[in-house]
Scaffold this motif. Structure first.
Motif, PDB file in Angstrom:
ATOM      1  N   LEU A 162      45.783   1.078  75.952  1.00 42.14           N
ATOM      2  CA  LEU A 162      44.348   1.320  75.857  1.00 42.14           C
ATOM      3  C   LEU A 162      43.945   1.548  74.398  1.00 42.14           C
ATOM      4  N   GLN A 163      44.757   2.290  73.660  1.00 43.92           N
ATOM      5  CA  GLN A 163      44.474   2.544  72.250  1.00 43.92           C
ATOM      6  C   GLN A 163      44.518   1.235  71.442  1.00 43.92           C
ATOM      7  N   VAL A 164      45.463   0.357  71.767  1.00 47.14           N
ATOM      8  CA  VAL A 164      45.543  -0.946  71.090  1.00 47.14           C
ATOM      9  C   VAL A 164      44.253  -1.726  71.328  1.00 47.14           C
ATOM     10  N   SER A 165      43.784  -1.742  72.556  1.00 49.87           N
ATOM     11  CA  SER A 165      42.542  -2.454  72.868  1.00 49.87           C
ATOM     12  C   SER A 165      41.361  -1.844  72.127  1.00 49.87           C
ATOM     13  N   TYR A 166      41.293  -0.526  72.124  1.00 52.94           N
ATOM     14  CA  TYR A 166      40.205   0.177  71.436  1.00 52.94           C
ATOM     15  C   TYR A 166      40.223  -0.138  69.939  1.00 52.94           C
ATOM     16  N   GLU A 167      41.386  -0.063  69.333  1.00 56.20           N
ATOM     17  CA  GLU A 167      41.492  -0.291  67.891  1.00 56.20           C
ATOM     18  C   GLU A 167      41.224  -1.749  67.540  1.00 56.20           C
ATOM     19  N   SER A 168      41.583  -2.677  68.420  1.00 60.51           N
ATOM     20  CA  SER A 168      41.256  -4.090  68.201  1.00 60.51           C
ATOM     21  C   SER A 168      39.745  -4.283  68.183  1.00 60.51           C
ATOM     22  N   LEU A 169      39.059  -3.587  69.072  1.00 59.18           N
ATOM     23  CA  LEU A 169      37.601  -3.652  69.087  1.00 59.18           C
ATOM     24  C   LEU A 169      37.006  -3.025  67.827  1.00 59.18           C
ATOM     25  N   ARG A 170      37.627  -1.975  67.320  1.00 60.49           N
ATOM     26  CA  ARG A 170      37.140  -1.342  66.088  1.00 60.49           C
ATOM     27  C   ARG A 170      37.244  -2.338  64.923  1.00 60.49           C
ATOM     28  N   VAL A 171      38.368  -3.037  64.822  1.00 57.38           N
ATOM     29  CA  VAL A 171      38.541  -4.049  63.775  1.00 57.38           C
ATOM     30  C   VAL A 171      37.452  -5.109  63.906  1.00 57.38           C
ATOM     31  N   THR A 172      37.256  -5.603  65.117  1.00 52.09           N
ATOM     32  CA  THR A 172      36.258  -6.630  65.361  1.00 52.09           C
ATOM     33  C   THR A 172      34.858  -6.136  65.006  1.00 52.09           C
ATOM     34  N   SER A 173      34.536  -4.907  65.381  1.00 57.85           N
ATOM     35  CA  SER A 173      33.222  -4.337  65.069  1.00 57.85           C
ATOM     36  C   SER A 173      33.006  -4.260  63.568  1.00 57.85           C
ATOM     37  N   ARG A 174      33.987  -3.745  62.857  1.00 53.41           N
ATOM     38  CA  ARG A 174      33.860  -3.634  61.398  1.00 53.41           C
ATOM     39  C   ARG A 174      33.599  -5.000  60.773  1.00 53.41           C
ATOM     40  N   LEU A 175      34.415  -5.961  61.153  1.00 52.50           N
ATOM     41  CA  LEU A 175      34.326  -7.264  60.507  1.00 52.50           C
ATOM     42  C   LEU A 175      33.042  -8.009  60.862  1.00 52.50           C
ATOM     43  N   THR A 176      32.577  -7.893  62.086  1.00 55.15           N
ATOM     44  CA  THR A 176      31.330  -8.567  62.443  1.00 55.15           C
ATOM     45  C   THR A 176      30.138  -7.889  61.779  1.00 55.15           C
ATOM     46  N   GLN A 177      30.168  -6.577  61.644  1.00 57.75           N
ATOM     47  CA  GLN A 177      29.091  -5.874  60.929  1.00 57.75           C
ATOM     48  C   GLN A 177      29.053  -6.294  59.465  1.00 57.75           C
ATOM     49  N   VAL A 178      30.226  -6.356  58.837  1.00 54.07           N
ATOM     50  CA  VAL A 178      30.300  -6.764  57.432  1.00 54.07           C
ATOM     51  C   VAL A 178      29.816  -8.204  57.285  1.00 54.07           C
ATOM     52  N   MET A 179      30.246  -9.093  58.157  1.00 57.80           N
ATOM     53  CA  MET A 179      29.848 -10.492  58.062  1.00 57.80           C
ATOM     54  C   MET A 179      28.333 -10.634  58.228  1.00 57.80           C
ATOM     55  N   ALA A 180      27.751  -9.928  59.167  1.00 57.05           N
ATOM     56  CA  ALA A 180      26.299  -9.998  59.360  1.00 57.05           C
ATOM     57  C   ALA A 180      25.572  -9.530  58.100  1.00 57.05           C
ATOM     58  N   TRP A 181      26.049  -8.458  57.494  1.00 56.11           N
ATOM     59  CA  TRP A 181      25.436  -7.936  56.276  1.00 56.11           C
ATOM     60  C   TRP A 181      25.561  -8.954  55.144  1.00 56.11           C
ATOM     61  N   LEU A 182      26.741  -9.538  54.993  1.00 58.09           N
ATOM     62  CA  LEU A 182      26.956 -10.526  53.936  1.00 58.09           C
ATOM     63  C   LEU A 182      26.090 -11.768  54.132  1.00 58.09           C
TER      64      LEU A 182
END
Length: 133
Positions: free
Chosen positions: A43-63
């Motif tokens: 469950l933690q692996v899934s959660y942390e994978s989503l955290r990575v995805t969230s960070r990167l999509t937020q950064v990409m949208a901003w860029l």
């Protein structure tokens, strides 16, 4: 190529490379890395994978919004508004994960690098907002 544009292009390329790496990890390695792990760690692996995805999509949208400014499609005032702000809050700024030895090494690496990138872009977002204010 001008300084700010070159900087944003390098950051964009870094973000895209991390997005591809994260996609490949999730598509090809995450399931294998989870085999034999206790349910709470899976469950933690899934959660942390989503955290990575969230960070990167937020950064990409901003860029992408910043690239639109450089292309003349949006104004600096427009992207300094809440609609184009870097979001993600506590989920994205939380630095935990890379030090969790229960998580697979590949995921820990993605967590660390995505956090550093997110925090760097968060500082840039603050600078953009202060410059317009």
């Amino acid at each position: 190529m001008s300084g700010p544009t070159a900087f944003f292009n390098r950051t964009y390329d870094e973000t895209m490379a991390l997005l591809i790496e994260a996609r490949n990890y999730i598509a090809y390695n995450e399931t294998a890395d989870q085999r034999g792990l206790p349910p709470q760690v899976r469950l933690q692996v899934s959660y942390e994978s989503l955290r990575v995805t969230s960070r990167l999509t937020q950064v990409m949208a901003w860029l992408l919004a910043q690239k639109a400014v450089h292309a003349g499609e949006l104004t600096t005032q427009q992207v300094a508004g809440d609609e184009y702000a870097l979001s993600g809050g506590d989920v994205c700024t939380d630095p935990s994960g890379p030090d969790n030895e229960d998580l697979p090494a590949g995921l820990r690496s993605l967590l660390e690098r995505s956090h550093k990138l997110y925090m760097r872009v968060e500082r840039l977002d603050e600078q953009v907002r202060r410059a317009v204010a």
